[in-house]
Motif scaffolding. Structure first.
Motif, PDB file in Angstrom:
ATOM      1  N   ILE A 237      11.942 -43.411 -52.817  1.00  0.00           N
ATOM      2  CA  ILE A 237      12.239 -42.435 -53.870  1.00  0.00           C
ATOM      3  C   ILE A 237      10.968 -42.087 -54.637  1.00  0.00           C
ATOM      4  O   ILE A 237      10.684 -40.907 -54.917  1.00  0.00           O
ATOM      5  N   TYR A 238      10.162 -43.116 -54.954  1.00  0.00           N
ATOM      6  CA  TYR A 238       8.928 -42.895 -55.700  1.00  0.00           C
ATOM      7  C   TYR A 238       7.960 -42.020 -54.904  1.00  0.00           C
ATOM      8  O   TYR A 238       7.309 -41.118 -55.455  1.00  0.00           O
TER       9      TYR A 238
ATOM     10  N   ARG B 169       8.684 -39.771 -52.763  1.00  0.00           N
ATOM     11  CA  ARG B 169       9.157 -38.377 -52.747  1.00  0.00           C
ATOM     12  C   ARG B 169       8.502 -37.582 -53.880  1.00  0.00           C
ATOM     13  O   ARG B 169       8.215 -36.394 -53.719  1.00  0.00           O
ATOM     14  N   TYR B 170       8.264 -38.241 -55.010  1.00  0.00           N
ATOM     15  CA  TYR B 170       7.658 -37.566 -56.162  1.00  0.00           C
ATOM     16  C   TYR B 170       6.143 -37.719 -56.181  1.00  0.00           C
ATOM     17  O   TYR B 170       5.418 -36.811 -56.582  1.00  0.00           O
ATOM     18  N   LYS B 171       5.656 -38.885 -55.736  1.00  0.00           N
ATOM     19  CA  LYS B 171       4.214 -39.127 -55.726  1.00  0.00           C
ATOM     20  C   LYS B 171       3.518 -38.304 -54.650  1.00  0.00           C
ATOM     21  O   LYS B 171       2.416 -37.767 -54.880  1.00  0.00           O
ATOM     22  N   CYS B 172       4.123 -38.199 -53.480  1.00  0.00           N
ATOM     23  CA  CYS B 172       3.520 -37.487 -52.345  1.00  0.00           C
ATOM     24  C   CYS B 172       4.532 -36.493 -51.779  1.00  0.00           C
ATOM     25  O   CYS B 172       5.059 -36.691 -50.666  1.00  0.00           O
ATOM     26  N   PRO B 173       4.851 -35.425 -52.515  1.00  0.00           N
ATOM     27  CA  PRO B 173       5.890 -34.498 -52.047  1.00  0.00           C
ATOM     28  C   PRO B 173       5.522 -33.756 -50.771  1.00  0.00           C
ATOM     29  O   PRO B 173       6.405 -33.305 -50.039  1.00  0.00           O
ATOM     30  N   ASP B 174       4.221 -33.644 -50.476  1.00  0.00           N
ATOM     31  CA  ASP B 174       3.782 -32.902 -49.292  1.00  0.00           C
ATOM     32  C   ASP B 174       3.574 -33.793 -48.071  1.00  0.00           C
ATOM     33  O   ASP B 174       3.125 -33.325 -47.027  1.00  0.00           O
TER      34      ASP B 174
ATOM     35  N   LYS C 159      14.341 -37.294 -42.691  1.00  0.00           N
ATOM     36  CA  LYS C 159      14.530 -37.348 -44.143  1.00  0.00           C
ATOM     37  C   LYS C 159      16.000 -37.575 -44.454  1.00  0.00           C
ATOM     38  O   LYS C 159      16.869 -36.893 -43.899  1.00  0.00           O
TER      39      LYS C 159
ATOM     40  N   LEU D 210      18.865 -38.036 -50.911  1.00  0.00           N
ATOM     41  CA  LEU D 210      18.346 -38.933 -51.934  1.00  0.00           C
ATOM     42  C   LEU D 210      19.386 -39.957 -52.406  1.00  0.00           C
ATOM     43  O   LEU D 210      19.026 -41.060 -52.829  1.00  0.00           O
TER      44      LEU D 210
END
Length: 505
Positions: free
Chosen positions: A408-409, A411-416, A422, A425
């Motif tokens: 989950i982290y 997904r926000y830290k490295c969205p690209d 996948k 969530l």
């Protein structure tokens, strides 16, 4: 000795794939040394991946004592519901690991994902407690089950001597570690064969059970939910037993770098394996209840043997052999997978450098395999193994939950970050909550033993600062470390290099 940890990254391709360079020229040759990659080969196919997962999940429990769930639910119907729900929850966790394994193409499983998401300290603590306690104790426990059941047909009329069990167990552990040190292909082929034996053993139970249902043997399914335990701790403890029975779905992620086409094969292997195991577990329990009453199941020391004696007569003598083969498969799959965690942790600088060395000709992480041998033998002959596993069961769920929370982290830290596979969530959110609940449950149900396990786990924090962060170690301290490693069966890096032709990164 220990090296400064590398900075975690999910984008450096050569680092992600764990490449090593170096080649020794042949004896007497004048040819200059040329740089050549020495890596763990990609030999884990889809079939081998499925065999790793199924072969490590299915141990002795489903054949010997699948009664933890029934004890805590109190009814046949609710026990089958819990078996099914635990299978689905385990599938959710496995799907989370499928995403992590396809976007972070590094071996190491929990360790690697915690390292990438949360940094080196929690990752080091994870591998510290795994190396020193969890893996040697877990290997010794499943190996003792192998030793006991392989000898059972020879001691039908008397008690098996403990010394004989431990001797055969020690031989079994040694054989598995030698095999994993010598050849990836042969250990993978053995795992496929042993997984096939496990599935045959389950079918030997399921097929007569289905025939019993066809004959109308449904007396134990009438009023199936009567007597259901409605206490506050009953159902949670049943789920705890069920989740433990399904544990092992994460082992393929320990060998990601060796999986052919991981973007496709990891999700496929996980899906096939979890559906197969869930169906097998649920149908096996249904088969038991066609012949054995709940009271008989709870009182039996070997449920599969009791079932076979009632339906198959003397053929029941084959059951201990199938159970022993099942345990051997769990030993082989666990050692094959976890040795890669130690290999990767050494490559990151969190374990002695020797553990990241690869046999040049055999392409196996031989030191990472054999380091478990002396530790497992110490556990086998000196420790109360069940207590150790109880101490640290919460640590397993805590770190698995942390790894899934890392998804989950990230997904926000490295969205690209490329994510070939996948999951929605809500799946990692639900599963990470489940893992934290399991850890809290172990603390609430047995605070003393869990507290001891918590203290053992926390020893990894000072160890991290002592061995990893502290750069300027005095010479006397370094000499002590070398002496400790050699006394545990390690040998110097130079002698290993000359005898085994190792190469590290």
């Amino acid at each position: 000795m220990f090296r400064k940890p590398a900075v975690p990254t999910v984008t450096n391709r050569s680092y992600v794939e764990g490449q090593s360079n170096g080649r020794l020229p042949s004896m007497g040759s004048k040819e200059p040394v040329r740089e050549e990659k020495v890596v763990l080969k990609k030999k884990v196919t889809l079939l081998r991946g499925v065999s790793i997962i199924i072969g490590t999940i299915i141990g002795a429990g489903i054949f010997i004592s699948p009664k933890g769930i029934l004890e805590n639910t109190g009814s046949v119907g609710m026990s089958l519901v819990v078996w099914t729900v635990c299978g689905i929850l385990s599938l959710f966790g496995a799907l989370c690991y499928a995403e992590l394994g396809t976007c972070i193409k590094k071996s190491g499983g929990h360790y690697t994902y915690i390292l990438e998401a949360f940094g080196p300290l929690p990752a080091f603590v994870r591998v510290w407690v795994e190396l020193l306690v969890i893996r040697p104790a877990a290997t010794a426990v499943i190996s003792l089950a192998f030793g006991r059941h392989i000898l059972e047909p020879l001691f039908m009329q008397c008690e098996i001597p403990d010394l004989a069990i431990k001797f055969i167990t020690a031989v079994g552990i040694t054989v598995v570690m030698v095999l994993n040190s010598m050849s990836v292909s042969w250990s993978a082929r053995l795992q496929i064969f042993l997984t096939f034996c496990k599935l045959v053993a389950i079918l030997i139970i399921i097929v007569p059970g289905v025939m019993q249902l066809i004959k109308g043997e449904i007396q134990h399914f009438k009023k199936a939910f009567e007597g259901t335990n409605t206490s506050v701790m009953g159902l949670p403890l049943a789920f705890y037993s069920g989740m433990y029975a399904y544990s092992g779905w994460f082992y393929l992620n320990f060998v990601t770098e060796e999986v052919e086409n991981p973007e496709k094969n990891i999700p496929l292997a996980i899906g096939i394996s979890m559906v197969t195991v869930t169906l097998g577990y649920v149908l096996t329990n249904i088969a038991y209840f066609t012949t054995i009453s709940p009271e008989e199941l709870l009182s039996s020391n070997a449920v599969a043997v009791t079932f076979a004696e009632q339906l198959m007569g003397r053929f029941s003598l084959a059951v201990p052999i199938f159970v022993a083969l099942s345990c051997f498969g769990s030993m082989n799959g666990g050692i094959f997978a976890v040795s890669r965690m130690f290999y990767v942790a050494s490559r990151e600088g969190h374990l002695p450098e020797i553990l990241s060395m690869i046999h040049v000709r055999k392409h196996t992480p031989l030191p990472a395999v054999i380091v478990l041998h002396p530790l497992t033998m110490i556990m086998l002959f000196t420790s109360e193994l069940e207590d150790l596993l109880n101490f640290l069961s919460f640590a397993r769920w805590l770190f698995i939950g942390l790894a899934v929370a890392g998804l989950i982290y990230l997904r926000y830290k490295c969205p690209d970050m490329p994510r070939p596979f996948k999951v929605p969530l809500f799946i990692p959110a639900l599963f990470s909550f489940t893992c934290l609940f399991m850890a809290a449950l172990s603390l609430g149900s047995d605070p003393l033993n869990t507290g001891i396990g918590f203290v053992i786990t926390l020893t990894g924090v000072p160890a991290y600062y002592l061995f990893i962060v502290w750069d300027k170690k005095p010479k006397w301290f370094r000499k002590i470390l070398v002496h400790i490693l050699r006394s545990e069966g390690e040998v110097g890096a130079h002698s290993l290099n000359s005898y085994f032709l190792f190469s590290n990164k």
